[in-house]
Design an enzyme around this catalytic site. Structure first.
Site, PDB file in Angstrom:
ATOM      1  NE  ARG A   1       2.768   7.204  15.501  1.00  0.00           N
ATOM      2  CZ  ARG A   1       3.418   6.448  14.630  1.00  0.00           C
ATOM      3  NH1 ARG A   1       3.139   6.531  13.355  1.00  0.00           N
ATOM      4  NH2 ARG A   1       4.351   5.616  15.029  1.00  0.00           N
TER       5      ARG A   1
ATOM      6  CD  GLU B   1      -0.694   8.390   7.371  1.00  0.00           C
ATOM      7  OE1 GLU B   1       0.297   9.069   7.671  1.00  0.00           O
ATOM      8  OE2 GLU B   1      -1.003   7.338   7.957  1.00  0.00           O
TER       9      GLU B   1
ATOM     10  CE  LYS C   1       5.531   4.830   6.724  1.00  0.00           C
ATOM     11  NZ  LYS C   1       4.918   6.050   7.201  1.00  0.00           N
TER      12      LYS C   1
ATOM     13  CD  GLU D   1      -2.688  -1.093   2.602  1.00  0.00           C
ATOM     14  OE1 GLU D   1      -3.649  -1.861   2.687  1.00  0.00           O
ATOM     15  OE2 GLU D   1      -2.305  -0.373   3.553  1.00  0.00           O
TER      16      GLU D   1
END
EC number: 6.5.1.6
Length: 559
Positions: A269, A299, A249, A247
């Site tokens: 996070r 993200e 990043k 995937e």
């Protein structure tokens, strides 16, 4: 239960550096804590009032605290400020001010832990016009009835500068010791709920059986699963057994999304609630996530005018903004790239294979301009994965993630089921553990920072160099203000600093060096950014520094 007992625990914790002794002190205290206080005492022991994921904040700075102490003791504000300059610790100065207080009120009552906590809740919930005055009066009432030592630790709790050296690991072991339960079950329950108060109460009342039954709860963030590093796409494929899901990043901020009907909460996070700062993303999530209840992970990326990703610091700017949010929505548009799902409509998916979780994610997400699925390639071929890697870098992303197709979701674990692949001489995220005062016109500013990598085996932070370049004058002013409350001791111009803050550092190369306990030193290190999204334990490890050194030496040998 009297607050003086908690203050005495703080004093004893401060006096020892031995982790075993700290664990024993905390365990003994938890044993005698009444059931009704067990959900709040673990946080007070950590020097906090609320869990990190709780939106409530005390919102009290040094100036307001000094006003409250002055009101309670009759000692002028200027005198307290001068004392702080001498002691370097507002807590000590508060204790001195309380000692000078002429007499106690006739109606004075000894402080209890419940009263202190209830007052902190009132302070956190004071909003709107006149809220600062109300906060000051609430605090002053506590300081009026506080003994000097109690006042010292009240002040440190309010400012978040406890300095007892108790972190999550010690608290976890203390809960296990106090209630004779398995440490691994305490760890598991905490990783699933991020709530030590809840875990301590279950440990005491229900023991190992209760802890083993703890499940994911919407509204309590799960500790994120973490990845180790891989030197190359090829190495990652070998480690994954010949086939992997790759995937992109993304260079953004990792977030965890909790949806319960129309209510959506987003955690960073570090598990802070950032929901209010990203209203347009919240609305997009409501439209994109089909289930009534779900926990997904992704993200959050800031998008530039050309559609390319902007550095992750732009996302952090969005998180920090509390006012004029509409203006920031236009200036820094965001896009959420989802890559995992842990919970759907009452069913936990963390024991489910990654490939099945990904299929479920695709099933429950309706993609839009703001909500997308992380781009993925499942392959056995090195060439395909390397082409995908090059494309990710060309698009401005950090690199790739490689994930085992059969991997379960392991909260808080940094294993080899997930690997990250980034360019070899990547920047390092390091912890500030010391600093030096400047010279001349910068004599009042910290100007050179000792940085360290984390050793997960010993829990130590091992120094790898001093960073003095890359900072603007404004940075140095901000860093001095930020770090001053965490100065532990001073020797000449050098100050030791409690490990709290992570910075991103670039460098020319890594050298072997006997100068530092780590055995390594960075050559020409330079400051890049403050990593507010990372805790000290999430900084780069000393193993990572050693890996990068080996890669660098291999690269040199090939030349």
């Amino acid at each position: 239960m009297r607050y003086s007992e908690l203050a005495d625990l703080y004093r004893r914790l401060e006096k020892t550096t031995l982790k075993t002794l700290k664990t024993k002190f905390v365990a003994d205290f938890l044993k005698k804590t009444p059931d009704e206080l067990l959900e709040i005492v673990p946080y007070l022991i950590l020097g906090k009032v609320f869990p990190d994921w709780d939106e409530r904040e005390l919102g009290v700075g040094e100036k307001l605290l000094i006003k409250a102490v002055s009101m309670a003791t009759g000692v002028p504000e200027k005198e307290i400020e001068d004392s702080v300059r001498d002691t370097g610790d507002l807590g000590e100065s508060v204790a001195l001010a309380i000692k000078k207080k002429k007499q106690k009120s006739f109606f004075s009552q000894p402080l209890t832990i419940k009263r202190v906590y209830d007052t902190f809740v009132k302070i956190a919930e004071a909003q709107g016009e006149g809220s600062q005055d109300r906060k000051m009066k609430y605090l002053a009432n506590l300081f009026m009835d506080a003994e000097p030592e109690e006042g010292k630790y009240l002040a440190r709790t309010v400012l978040g500068t406890m300095r007892t050296g108790v972190a999550e690991g010690i608290l976890r072991d203390a809960i296990a010791e106090a209630f004779r339960v398995k440490p691994e079950l305490v760890e598991r329950a905490y990783m699933l709920t991020s709530d030590f108060g809840y875990v301590a109460k279950i440990a005491k009342l229900e023991g190992n059986e209760g802890l083993s039954k703890v499940r994911i709860q919407i509204g309590k963030p799960i500790r994120p699963m973490l990845a180790q590093n891989a030197a190359s796409v090829k190495d990652a494929l070998i480690e994954m057994g010949g086939e992997a899901a790759f995937e992109i990043k993304y260079d953004g901020a990792r977030v965890q999304v909790h949806k319960d009907g129309d209510k959506v909460i987003v955690y960073s996070r570090r598990l802070e609630n950032v929901t209010r700062s990203i209203p347009e993303v919240i609305e997009a999530i409501k439209a994109a996530l089909k289930p009534e209840k779900a926990i997904v992970e992704g993200e959050l990326v800031a998008v530039g005018e050309n559609g390319r990703p902007r550095p992750f610091q732009y996302v952090l700017r969005r998180f920090r903004r509390k006012y004029n949010i509409d203006e920031m929505i236009e200036k820094i548009p965001l896009e959420l790239n989802l890559f995992d799902v842990m919970f759907v409509d009452g069913e936990s998916l963390i024991e489910t294979k990654f490939i099945d979780r990904r299929n479920k994610l695709e099933e429950i997400v309706k993609e839009s301009e703001k909500i997308k699925l992380a781009e993925q390639l499942i392959t056995k071929k090195v060439e395909e994965a390397e082409a995908f890697y090059r494309r990710a870098l060309e698009l401005g992303h950090e690199g790739l993630m490689a994930k085992r197709l059969d991997s379960i979701y392991e909260p808080g674990n940094r294993g080899k089921k997930w690997l990250k692949i980034k360019p070899t001489m990547e920047n390092l995220d390091l912890v500030i553990i010391g600093a030096e005062w400047g010279e001349g016109r910068r004599a009042h500013l910290l100007g050179s920072f000792l940085v360290a990598a984390y050793d997960p085996h010993s829990g130590e932070f091992l120094p790898v160099g001093k960073v003095g370049s890359g900072f603007t004058d404004e940075d140095l002013v901000e860093f001095t203000k930020m770090l001053k409350p965490y100065i532990v001791r001073q020797e000449g111009k050098f100050v030791e600093i409690e490990p709290k803050f992570v910075i991103e550092v670039t460098y020319q190369e890594i050298q072997k060096s006997p100068k530092y306990k780590s055995g390594f030193a960075l050559r020409f290190p330079r400051y890049v950014a403050l990593r507010e999204d990372k805790s000290p334990e999430e900084a780069d490890t000393i193993e990572r520094v050693a890996e990068l050194y080996e890669l660098q030496e291999r690269f040199k040998a090939k030349k």
